[in-house]
Scaffold this motif. Structure first.
Motif, PDB file in Angstrom:
ATOM      1  N   TYR A  73      11.403 101.665  65.099  1.00  0.00           N
ATOM      2  CA  TYR A  73      12.426 102.273  65.964  1.00  0.00           C
ATOM      3  C   TYR A  73      12.262 101.775  67.398  1.00  0.00           C
ATOM      4  O   TYR A  73      13.240 101.380  68.059  1.00  0.00           O
ATOM      5  CB  TYR A  73      12.291 103.793  65.872  1.00  0.00           C
ATOM      6  CG  TYR A  73      13.267 104.596  66.698  1.00  0.00           C
ATOM      7  CD1 TYR A  73      14.521 104.108  67.073  1.00  0.00           C
ATOM      8  CD2 TYR A  73      12.934 105.899  67.106  1.00  0.00           C
ATOM      9  CE1 TYR A  73      15.405 104.869  67.827  1.00  0.00           C
ATOM     10  CE2 TYR A  73      13.812 106.663  67.861  1.00  0.00           C
ATOM     11  CZ  TYR A  73      15.043 106.143  68.226  1.00  0.00           C
ATOM     12  OH  TYR A  73      15.917 106.894  68.982  1.00  0.00           O
ATOM     13  N   ASN A  79      20.827 111.432  61.276  1.00  0.00           N
ATOM     14  CA  ASN A  79      20.430 110.728  62.487  1.00  0.00           C
ATOM     15  C   ASN A  79      19.313 111.396  63.268  1.00  0.00           C
ATOM     16  O   ASN A  79      18.817 110.856  64.250  1.00  0.00           O
ATOM     17  CB  ASN A  79      21.643 110.530  63.405  1.00  0.00           C
ATOM     18  CG  ASN A  79      22.528 109.396  62.915  1.00  0.00           C
ATOM     19  OD1 ASN A  79      22.136 108.652  62.013  1.00  0.00           O
ATOM     20  ND2 ASN A  79      23.723 109.271  63.479  1.00  0.00           N
ATOM     21  N   PRO A 102      20.863 108.839  68.839  1.00  0.00           N
ATOM     22  CA  PRO A 102      21.008 109.496  67.537  1.00  0.00           C
ATOM     23  C   PRO A 102      22.201 110.434  67.461  1.00  0.00           C
ATOM     24  O   PRO A 102      22.788 110.598  66.396  1.00  0.00           O
ATOM     25  CB  PRO A 102      19.695 110.277  67.396  1.00  0.00           C
ATOM     26  CG  PRO A 102      18.744 109.582  68.313  1.00  0.00           C
ATOM     27  CD  PRO A 102      19.558 109.089  69.446  1.00  0.00           C
ATOM     28  N   ARG A 123      19.510 103.376  61.638  1.00  0.00           N
ATOM     29  CA  ARG A 123      18.694 104.482  61.111  1.00  0.00           C
ATOM     30  C   ARG A 123      18.651 104.497  59.580  1.00  0.00           C
ATOM     31  O   ARG A 123      17.567 104.530  58.994  1.00  0.00           O
ATOM     32  CB  ARG A 123      19.192 105.814  61.677  1.00  0.00           C
ATOM     33  CG  ARG A 123      18.277 106.994  61.381  1.00  0.00           C
ATOM     34  CD  ARG A 123      18.580 107.654  60.052  1.00  0.00           C
ATOM     35  NE  ARG A 123      20.003 107.947  59.889  1.00  0.00           N
ATOM     36  CZ  ARG A 123      20.587 108.185  58.727  1.00  0.00           C
ATOM     37  NH1 ARG A 123      19.881 108.166  57.595  1.00  0.00           N
ATOM     38  NH2 ARG A 123      21.889 108.435  58.649  1.00  0.00           N
ATOM     39  N   TYR A 152      23.044 102.476  66.276  1.00  0.00           N
ATOM     40  CA  TYR A 152      22.064 103.406  65.718  1.00  0.00           C
ATOM     41  C   TYR A 152      22.497 103.940  64.359  1.00  0.00           C
ATOM     42  O   TYR A 152      21.689 104.045  63.441  1.00  0.00           O
ATOM     43  CB  TYR A 152      21.831 104.560  66.691  1.00  0.00           C
ATOM     44  CG  TYR A 152      20.800 105.551  66.189  1.00  0.00           C
ATOM     45  CD1 TYR A 152      19.455 105.346  66.424  1.00  0.00           C
ATOM     46  CD2 TYR A 152      21.182 106.681  65.457  1.00  0.00           C
ATOM     47  CE1 TYR A 152      18.504 106.231  65.947  1.00  0.00           C
ATOM     48  CE2 TYR A 152      20.238 107.569  64.976  1.00  0.00           C
ATOM     49  CZ  TYR A 152      18.897 107.345  65.221  1.00  0.00           C
ATOM     50  OH  TYR A 152      17.962 108.224  64.748  1.00  0.00           O
ATOM     51  N   GLN A 170      14.817  99.559  69.752  1.00  0.00           N
ATOM     52  CA  GLN A 170      15.241  99.944  71.100  1.00  0.00           C
ATOM     53  C   GLN A 170      14.909  98.851  72.108  1.00  0.00           C
ATOM     54  O   GLN A 170      15.744  98.483  72.951  1.00  0.00           O
ATOM     55  CB  GLN A 170      14.530 101.237  71.517  1.00  0.00           C
ATOM     56  CG  GLN A 170      14.966 102.471  70.749  1.00  0.00           C
ATOM     57  CD  GLN A 170      14.163 103.686  71.167  1.00  0.00           C
ATOM     58  OE1 GLN A 170      12.930 103.712  71.036  1.00  0.00           O
ATOM     59  NE2 GLN A 170      14.853 104.696  71.682  1.00  0.00           N
ATOM     60  N   TYR A 194      23.841 103.819  70.674  1.00  0.00           N
ATOM     61  CA  TYR A 194      22.404 103.630  70.795  1.00  0.00           C
ATOM     62  C   TYR A 194      21.632 104.943  70.714  1.00  0.00           C
ATOM     63  O   TYR A 194      20.413 104.970  70.723  1.00  0.00           O
ATOM     64  CB  TYR A 194      22.061 102.929  72.119  1.00  0.00           C
ATOM     65  CG  TYR A 194      22.745 103.516  73.331  1.00  0.00           C
ATOM     66  CD1 TYR A 194      22.291 104.687  73.920  1.00  0.00           C
ATOM     67  CD2 TYR A 194      23.854 102.876  73.878  1.00  0.00           C
ATOM     68  CE1 TYR A 194      22.930 105.218  75.023  1.00  0.00           C
ATOM     69  CE2 TYR A 194      24.499 103.406  74.987  1.00  0.00           C
ATOM     70  CZ  TYR A 194      24.036 104.577  75.558  1.00  0.00           C
ATOM     71  OH  TYR A 194      24.667 105.108  76.654  1.00  0.00           O
TER      72      TYR A 194
END
Length: 581
Positions: free
Chosen positions: A392, A236, A416, A351, A347, A396, A414
């Motif tokens: 990314y 992450n 990492p 990811r 997330y 967001q 939300y």
């Protein structure tokens, strides 16, 4: 004597008859008419009057006709008409007036005079409006920032004459570089496909300048990526580390100053190129290198042969920057990218979908250097990873996470990582921080908000402009886009390189595509010309439109001559390529 033997006596005492005698005729008198029939007379006189029963005198005068020919009828014409309209409004023209025949001439009458009369008119000079050329290019701005001015001019191509329109102004001035000195905040990163040709040239120039003048630092940048390979890959930390890596690279380029002071890294939105990879605008012989332009010699197989990295080495694994375009790999398309963003609001799910999806797809499809930890030696690495960061930011922004207070980043929904104050490893040898371009102590938390990055007066803040994916996504969950500027179907800027112009000129002048088969001799001659490689020709023939090129085929012999490999044709076969040749 004898008496008179003769005796006379009077007898016939009456007078003798005398015939009348006359003189010769006199000449005829003048005719009493000159034409149309007149008369003339002549006379004679009695020279001996008649006596007794002598013949009486004949007529002493006689008359005859004369000038019996018809009298001539002379031509009779009307008065002149008014003068007609002048043939031109100015500059000397002609106008005319006419008259008509009332009585035609007969019997030798006087002929008619001319029935048309002309004269010059409007002899004054014509009015001519002033004409001017197109505006020239704007001059260079006389100030880099805080407001300068620049001018452009045009010239008179036709001077005004008479009462013609006067010339307009021949120069004009406008304001320029009105941004305050220092770079605009936030920075705006744009798609490579939408950069102007000048902006593309500027970025390539900046990369070339930095690598040439600061080679050690550039190699340290690669070493940083190698050093962090296990640290940040497939976990992450990948996205915040990548964000910091690209920001540092951007600051490196800005540190060159001058024209590069405010440069930003463009992003290569490769999802738009899926299924048409060779036609991507990043592949050019004067920028990042043509698609498929690599050596096939076993000793140097895969070495890039044109573009920015043609003379580079990757400093770690290979003696050159390589791309081997292995078969079986394609880019993730726009539908897949949109799905990754929409369908993975958490997330921990998003990811890996990006890292192992779109990110890995590009690395794998290019192969070579990009498939190693030395990937940043290939200049395509940075525009690709800028796109990873953009995706990314899109994620967001779409889900509204960009509005979350930085201090509240404790939820792995939300963020990492919980407790996001871990300092990112931005080191090139495992010990020394890569200053001054990478700040000592950047944390995962620091890399969360791209529009609120660490730095003085927002100097590191940035957003993404002209984002097609955002246009496809529509309205974000939060209702407004804050980190991107949505557009839809923005046309790609086309920049024709001098090499492409040379190839096109050679093809147009030497080859005829009217037949079903391209002339092998024609293409072989072009490929043999100085400055034109087989790859240049292949690149041109790959990009040419089929409706212009025609339905043609190239023999396998020529494909072999060109060194065209299956890898070069694995995604989009040119219109001229036919399987089984």
């Amino acid at each position: 004597m004898c008496p008179s033997l003769v005796e006379n006596e009077l007898c016939n005492p009456h007078a003798c008859d005398v015939d009348c005698e006359v003189s010769e005729w006199s000449s005829w008198s003048d005719c009493d008419a000159t034409c149309g029939g007149g008369s003339q007379t002549r006379t004679r006189t009695i020279t001996v009057d008649p006596v007794g029963n002598g013949a009486a005198c004949p007529d002493l005068s006689e008359t005859q006709s004369c000038n019996t020919d018809p009298c001539p009828i002379h031509c009779v014409v009307s008065e002149w008409s008014d003068w007609g309209t002048c043939s031109v409004p100015c500059g000397t023209g002609i106008r005319a007036r006419t008259r008509t025949v009332l009585v035609d001439p007969q019997f030798g009458g006087t002929s008619c005079p001319q029935l048309i009369e002309q004269e010059v008119c409007n002899t004054h000079v014509c009015d001519v409006d002033c004409q001017v050329s197109e505006w020239g290019d704007w001059s260079a701005c006389d100030a880099m920032c805080d407001g300068g001015s620049q001018t452009r001019t045009r010239t008179i191509t036709v001077d005004p004459v008479g009462n013609g329109a006067a010339c307009p102004v021949l120069s004009e001035t406008q304001s320029c570089n009105t941004d305050p000195c220092g770079c605009p905040v936030p920075r705006v990163r744009k798609a490579w496909s939408l950069l102007s040709c000048a902006e593309r040239d500027q970025y390539i120039s900046a990369v070339t300048t930095f690598r040439n003048d600061f080679r050690d630092d550039y190699d340290k940048l690669t070493a940083m990526h190698v050093n962090a390979g296990i640290y940040m890959n497939q976990n992450n930390k990948f996205l915040p580390w990548n964000r910091a890596h690209i920001l540092g690279w951007e600051n490196m380029l800005r540190s060159l100053g001058g024209e590069y002071e405010c440069i930003t890294v463009p992003y290569w939105d490769s999802e738009k190129d899926a299924e048409n990879e060779p036609l991507s605008p990043v592949f050019s012989s004067t920028t990042f290198g043509s698609w498929g332009a690599v050596e096939t010699d076993p000793a140097t197989r895969g070495c890039v042969t044109d573009g920015l990295a043609a003379t580079w080495d990757d400093n770690i694994f290979y003696p050159c920057v390589t791309r081997d375009f292995p078969a079986g790999y394609t880019f993730t398309g726009q539908p897949g990218v949109v799905s990754m963003i929409i369908d993975h609001p958490i997330y921990n799910n998003f990811r890996p979908s990006i890292e192992m999806g779109q990110n890995a797809a590009v690395h794998s499809a290019l192969g070579g250097t990009m498939a190693t930890f030395a990937a940043s030696e290939d200049p395509l690495y940075f525009v690709h990873h800028c796109n990873v960061d953009r995706l990314y930011a899109l994620w967001q922004d779409y889900h509204g996470y960009d509005t979350i207070d930085r201090a509240a980043l404790t939820d792995t929904h939300y963020s990492p990582i919980s407790g996001a104050d871990e300092v990112l490893e931005l080191k090139y040898d495992g010990v020394i921080d890569f200053a001054p371009w990478y700040s000592h102590g950047w944390t995962i938390r620091d890399m969360f908000h791209i529009n609120d990055m660490p730095g003085v007066n927002g100097e590191n803040n940035y957003v993404y402009g002209d984002d097609n994916a955002a246009g496809i996504l529509g309205s974000p969950v939060s209702g407004t886009w804050d980190l991107v500027t949505p557009v839809l179907n923005q046309p790609t800027v086309s920049c024709t390189t001098s090499r492409e112009v040379s190839v096109k000129s050679a093809v147009d002048s030497r080859c005829s595509f009217a037949s079903d088969t391209i002339s092998q001799i024609c293409l072989a001659k072009i490929a043999a010309e100085p400055g034109i490689s087989n790859y240049d020709l292949f690149n041109y023939l790959t990009k040419v439109e089929c409706d212009t090129f025609g339905n043609v085929a190239v023999s396998q012999e020529w494909i072999d001559l060109m060194g065209i490999t299956p890898n070069m044709l694995k995604y989009t076969k040119p219109c001229w390529y036919q399987d089984g040749l």
